[in-house]
Scaffold this motif. Sequence first.
Motif, PDB file in Angstrom:
ATOM      1  N   TYR A   1       0.827  -1.205   0.000  1.00 22.37           N
ATOM      2  CA  TYR A   1       0.000   0.000   0.000  1.00 22.37           C
ATOM      3  C   TYR A   1       0.865   1.260   0.000  1.00 22.37           C
TER       4      TYR A   1
ATOM      5  N   ARG B   1      -8.252   7.790   0.286  1.00 18.32           N
ATOM      6  CA  ARG B   1      -8.971   9.025   0.626  1.00 18.32           C
ATOM      7  C   ARG B   1      -8.371   9.672   1.867  1.00 18.32           C
ATOM      8  N   ARG B   2      -8.121   8.840   2.875  1.00 19.67           N
ATOM      9  CA  ARG B   2      -7.536   9.373   4.116  1.00 19.67           C
ATOM     10  C   ARG B   2      -6.212  10.085   3.819  1.00 19.67           C
TER      11      ARG B   2
ATOM     12  N   THR C   1     -11.801  -1.289  -0.669  1.00 25.03           N
ATOM     13  CA  THR C   1     -11.085  -1.233   0.611  1.00 25.03           C
ATOM     14  C   THR C   1      -9.915  -0.249   0.524  1.00 25.03           C
ATOM     15  N   ASP C   2      -9.191  -0.315  -0.576  1.00 17.47           N
ATOM     16  CA  ASP C   2      -8.059   0.617  -0.728  1.00 17.47           C
ATOM     17  C   ASP C   2      -8.522   2.072  -0.745  1.00 17.47           C
ATOM     18  N   SER C   3      -9.737   2.289  -1.241  1.00 13.31           N
ATOM     19  CA  SER C   3     -10.218   3.672  -1.383  1.00 13.31           C
ATOM     20  C   SER C   3     -10.261   4.391  -0.027  1.00 13.31           C
ATOM     21  N   VAL C   4     -10.492   3.634   1.036  1.00  9.49           N
ATOM     22  CA  VAL C   4     -10.567   4.263   2.367  1.00  9.49           C
ATOM     23  C   VAL C   4      -9.211   4.852   2.755  1.00  9.49           C
ATOM     24  N   LEU C   5      -8.170   4.085   2.491  1.00 11.33           N
ATOM     25  CA  LEU C   5      -6.824   4.548   2.840  1.00 11.33           C
ATOM     26  C   LEU C   5      -6.368   5.668   1.912  1.00 11.33           C
TER      27      LEU C   5
END
Lengths: 376, 469
Positions: free
Chosen positions: A297, A335-336, A329-333
């Motif tokens: 990631y 975006r953060r 799932t990756d989108s959360v990280l």
Amino acid sequence: MMMAVSGTALEICEVYDPYVREWKEGGGRVVGYSCVATPVELIEAAGLLPYRIKALGNPRTDLADGEMSLFNCSFCRSCLQLALDGTYDFLDGLIETNGCDHLRAMFENWQHNKNLPFFHYLKVPHFFRDDSLEYFRRELELLRKHLASHFDAPVEDDALKRAIEDWNLVRERWRELCSLRELPEPRVTGSEALALELAGSRMRGQDFAELLSSFIEERKKAPGKKPRARLMLCGPATDEVAWMEEMESLGAVVVADALCFGSRAFLHRPGTGGDPLEELAEGYLTSIFCPRMYKEYDKRRSYIMETAKRAGVDGAVYLYNKFCDLHGTDSVLVRRDLENSGIPVLVLEKEYSAAADLGRIKTRVQAFLERIGGGV
Amino acid sequence: MTLEKGYVMRPGENGFERAVGILEMVYKFAENVSDEAVEGAANFVFPELKNTVLGLLELPANRDLEIFFFQRLLELFWEAQRAQSEGKKLIFIPFTFPPELFWAFDSLFPLCTEIVSGAIVNICYGQGERFWDYAVSLGLPDSLCSGNTIGIASLLAGPGLKPDAIVYNTPGSCNPNAKIHAFAADYLGVPQFILEKPVDESPRGREQYYKYLLRFVRELEEWTGEELREERLREVMQRAYRAVDLYNEYWELKKARPCPVPNIFSMTLLVLRSQMWGREECVEVLQRMVDISKERLRKGEYTAPEEVARIYISYIYWLFDFYNYFTWMEKKGISILGDILAIHYFPPIDYSSKESMLRAYADIAFDYPMTRQMGGESISLRWVDDICYAAQDLGADACVFGGVHACKHTLGTISFFRRELMKRLGIPTLVLIGDVFDKRQTPMEIFQREVETFVDQVVSRKKAGRRRK
């Protein structure tokens, strides 16, 4: 299924389009693949035409729905539909990769129902390490042998090196194209770049490089235009040019992307000095910027952040098809991390090629543009 | 995170702690619990827990075993809570990872994510829905697996237990499982350790897996500062193989007609395998399960007046309402013979060296349920092969595919599976889609209605037709 790249020879692209038809009519054979972890150089060095599976916005999935569930990715179902209805019958073979659960299911149903004469499963590790690299290199060796034996077309080192050079030239041209997108007044839109990628993903490397060169030369001379907002688009295999055109019709320009049908397909940089299979293995396995890769990631984040900063984006849109757990799932990280660095993010989950979704999504993009200061 | 009224969480607690607190009631039962005591307990607790109490204890044949089993599980949970203060590293592992390897490390304590989820769902008020909703509120897709997401979200949501590392082994065989574990590690900023199974069933694929396993063990050793000792590994693997012998007996008992093994034991076996394999309690519980089943076989005991159908669950059980799933089917005369998670392949083991034991472990893990099928070269073919084997060996009349909306691999190949099973064995499959832990997807009432109709209209008629011929 039409798309246009204005000002080039390419005006129409459909699944079985004139380029592929001409190749077939000249006695050429075509091998389909889906994942960017598939080294097209190997296919090309065997004298075959690599064809990346796409659906080009095909909204129908009725035949595919008989095999896969409605909880499966609609892009994969749409591609399978085109296999089942015969659109993809021109393929002489197919290479499966273990990209994601949906993709694997799509390939299995394809194989069960169409029984292609050549079917090869290229197993791609989910992380880069010395031991996984060695495994992948051997996988490429097996693919090379299978291609050679089935198509009676030995893949010589020299041919492979030439193919690597051709595709490295494509990558170089793509970077030039990206630099034109990233100008303060972009000369190339996101939908044009996507259309070019779709066109190129069914061409020989040399032809694709030429197409890119002529397009770039033409655009270098053309005036640019300051967009209402500069966006970055992140996400999986999205081949919906019309969808991107709709988004850009709101005044924004997608000046950078981290898409699977997009810049992520051009990040591999196999060397040309050593053993070509080793170069390919390392070049590809180190450059799969897909959430299917684990413990990477940080690498994806760096790539996205650097691209966003270099292109000076006002905001990013993270787009994925419903049921894509990897990108969702990756989108959360993402975006953060983007928002922490001051780049606003809009996450959009949608169905592939669903006309009913378009209005909803345009409204959300419009609101996002207003939020990031791109309002009129 | 705001605690809503009625959830009765105490300061510093989270889902896991609450489940453990409520589970302490298993020590309140006297020996030889009466029907009246079960009824009293069921009426004393909130509605969701009532169905857990009844599912475990209403049928006399299950009662003592389930109390004994849950007491052992509770003690294990207490150990997990103490682990970090005792200098151990607490790791979360998925249910696809054979836990015996981790028990062989003195400095590790493995806690299975899905067992944590299951405890929250079946014990706590609200059945873990708040944690699922919390995960979705973070932006996570609602198509993830509740099996692991509920447990993971409880980690992310607030106070309580926190792991020192996350371990997973499903990249390439189950995206939602691997991804949520990787996400948790990234989100919490704790180390993650991966064991990937290549989707390659050739000797080369197995050898690669073994190499990956050695690397994985080495990474754990470096991280913990503890070398995996041969003697300790032998001790654990010998215990694991005592459980294997009992598992084999259990499998044989399932073949009898009517099936003498209570339906709820399917759940018990799953928890034992995912969390306790390699520990003495696992052997003790399994021994009792086998003894009870043997005794029932000897006496010809069966809960319903007759065995109406022998069902193989071709995927996994739905585990949010034990009473209306396991007990309901048992009372209807529907014997559950197993699910995909009950099919294990244990190779012969050579205890002579660390390497030989790790070789055996690699084979166990390579062929572990779901890893073997969904991580196979062909999901559909490996899956149908294995279910055919189990259904035929145990004499199933039909299969029920209780699909889970997160499981895209099986949902993507179910049509082929159903056709192929019918072609090979002449066995019909009922296809339902719902969820393992979230009743909001498909309520148990719908499951019951569909299964009842299927058994009445298809299975029973088919059997009657066979009799007429």
